[in-house]
Design a protein around this motif. Structure first.
Motif, PDB file in Angstrom:
ATOM      1  N   SER A  19     -51.027 -12.002  -3.934  1.00 54.36           N
ATOM      2  CA  SER A  19     -51.096 -13.390  -3.556  1.00 54.36           C
ATOM      3  C   SER A  19     -51.695 -14.179  -4.961  1.00 54.36           C
ATOM      4  O   SER A  19     -51.809 -14.088  -5.747  1.00 54.36           O
ATOM      5  CB  SER A  19     -52.979 -13.041  -2.636  1.00 54.36           C
ATOM      6  N   GLY A  20     -51.282 -15.802  -4.787  1.00 55.65           N
ATOM      7  CA  GLY A  20     -51.517 -16.401  -6.381  1.00 55.65           C
ATOM      8  C   GLY A  20     -50.196 -16.815  -6.182  1.00 55.65           C
ATOM      9  O   GLY A  20     -49.583 -16.345  -6.077  1.00 55.65           O
ATOM     10  N   GLU A  21     -50.708 -17.970  -7.545  1.00 53.58           N
ATOM     11  CA  GLU A  21     -49.934 -18.336  -7.959  1.00 53.58           C
ATOM     12  C   GLU A  21     -49.994 -18.384  -9.728  1.00 53.58           C
ATOM     13  O   GLU A  21     -50.777 -19.363  -9.766  1.00 53.58           O
ATOM     14  CB  GLU A  21     -49.225 -19.978  -7.555  1.00 53.58           C
ATOM     15  N   GLY A  22     -48.532 -18.188 -10.541  1.00 57.75           N
ATOM     16  CA  GLY A  22     -48.831 -18.753 -11.527  1.00 57.75           C
ATOM     17  C   GLY A  22     -47.903 -18.339 -12.336  1.00 57.75           C
ATOM     18  O   GLY A  22     -46.663 -18.601 -12.256  1.00 57.75           O
ATOM     19  N   GLU A  23     -47.549 -17.832 -14.180  1.00 59.80           N
ATOM     20  CA  GLU A  23     -46.329 -17.886 -14.938  1.00 59.80           C
ATOM     21  C   GLU A  23     -46.890 -16.983 -15.694  1.00 59.80           C
ATOM     22  O   GLU A  23     -47.867 -16.887 -16.135  1.00 59.80           O
ATOM     23  CB  GLU A  23     -45.896 -19.326 -15.253  1.00 59.80           C
ATOM     24  N   SER A  68     -53.707 -20.457  -9.631  1.00 60.81           N
ATOM     25  CA  SER A  68     -55.065 -19.748  -8.247  1.00 60.81           C
ATOM     26  C   SER A  68     -55.138 -18.722  -8.693  1.00 60.81           C
ATOM     27  O   SER A  68     -54.689 -17.770  -9.663  1.00 60.81           O
ATOM     28  CB  SER A  68     -54.610 -19.896  -6.909  1.00 60.81           C
ATOM     29  N   ASP A  69     -55.959 -18.124  -8.300  1.00 61.61           N
ATOM     30  CA  ASP A  69     -56.866 -17.132  -8.270  1.00 61.61           C
ATOM     31  C   ASP A  69     -55.333 -15.801  -8.112  1.00 61.61           C
ATOM     32  O   ASP A  69     -54.805 -16.675  -6.881  1.00 61.61           O
ATOM     33  CB  ASP A  69     -57.458 -16.650  -7.559  1.00 61.61           C
ATOM     34  N   ILE A  70     -55.361 -15.025  -9.419  1.00 66.20           N
ATOM     35  CA  ILE A  70     -53.657 -14.233  -8.745  1.00 66.20           C
ATOM     36  C   ILE A  70     -54.192 -13.014  -8.477  1.00 66.20           C
ATOM     37  O   ILE A  70     -55.261 -12.316  -9.497  1.00 66.20           O
ATOM     38  CB  ILE A  70     -52.588 -14.209 -10.156  1.00 66.20           C
ATOM     39  N   GLN A  71     -54.197 -11.949  -7.485  1.00 68.08           N
ATOM     40  CA  GLN A  71     -54.603 -10.654  -7.534  1.00 68.08           C
ATOM     41  C   GLN A  71     -53.250  -9.311  -7.729  1.00 68.08           C
ATOM     42  O   GLN A  71     -52.040  -9.870  -7.125  1.00 68.08           O
ATOM     43  CB  GLN A  71     -54.829 -10.736  -6.367  1.00 68.08           C
ATOM     44  N   PHE A  72     -53.375  -8.682  -8.035  1.00 69.77           N
ATOM     45  CA  PHE A  72     -52.211  -8.234  -9.125  1.00 69.77           C
ATOM     46  C   PHE A  72     -52.301  -6.740  -8.777  1.00 69.77           C
ATOM     47  O   PHE A  72     -53.670  -6.096  -8.792  1.00 69.77           O
ATOM     48  CB  PHE A  72     -51.643  -8.160 -10.675  1.00 69.77           C
ATOM     49  N   ALA A  73     -51.125  -6.141  -8.031  1.00 69.64           N
ATOM     50  CA  ALA A  73     -51.526  -4.144  -8.273  1.00 69.64           C
ATOM     51  C   ALA A  73     -50.291  -3.890  -9.846  1.00 69.64           C
ATOM     52  O   ALA A  73     -49.170  -4.299  -9.636  1.00 69.64           O
ATOM     53  CB  ALA A  73     -50.723  -3.788  -7.236  1.00 69.64           C
TER      54      ALA A  73
END
Length: 132
Positions: free
Chosen positions: A63-67, A99-104
């Protein structure tokens, strides 16, 4: 069989918090699987320089977005849910969160658990172990 719950792990030594991110390490070196698995949140509005010289990493956006920008060539790749980026060449990069980004995240070799980035964005090859 190993069974763990993210909410329980968040209340344990497995949760590591930094200025730009937090990471709950669900699977670690002492689990003897040959890789580690983490759920990591990158905080909104941050830029994190990273250079995993000792590890390979695969990063899947939940979830979230960035680069992410590769430092060697300046290429910028958007990140949104469903995006995976794979640091197969120990790529030095900048991670920016809109935004807050959640990663696995999966690391090879596996992390011990208490790793944080040094001044160059590197995790040490060996670090203090999480015991719980």
């Amino acid at each position: 069989m190993i069974v763990r719950n993210l909410q329980d792990a968040n209340k344990s030594q497995r949760r590591i918090v930094s200025d730009n991110w937090e990471s709950t390490r669900l699977l670690l070196k002492n689990d003897n699987m040959g890789f580690s698995f983490h759920i990591t949140t990158i905080y909104a509005g941050t830029e994190t320089p990273i250079h995993y010289q000792n590890h390979l990493e695969s990063v899947y956006c939940i979830s979230g977005e960035g680069e992410v920008e590769t430092c060697d060539d300046g290429k910028v790749y958007p990140i949104k849910p469903g995006t995976i980026y794979i640091l197969d060449k120990h790529d030095k990069h900048l991670l920016r969160a809109k935004s807050d980004i959640q990663f696995a995240c999966v690391f090879n070799p596996a992390l011990n658990g208490k790793e944080t980035h040094d001044a160059d964005g590197v995790y040490p090859l060996e670090a203090e172990e999480v015991t719980a």
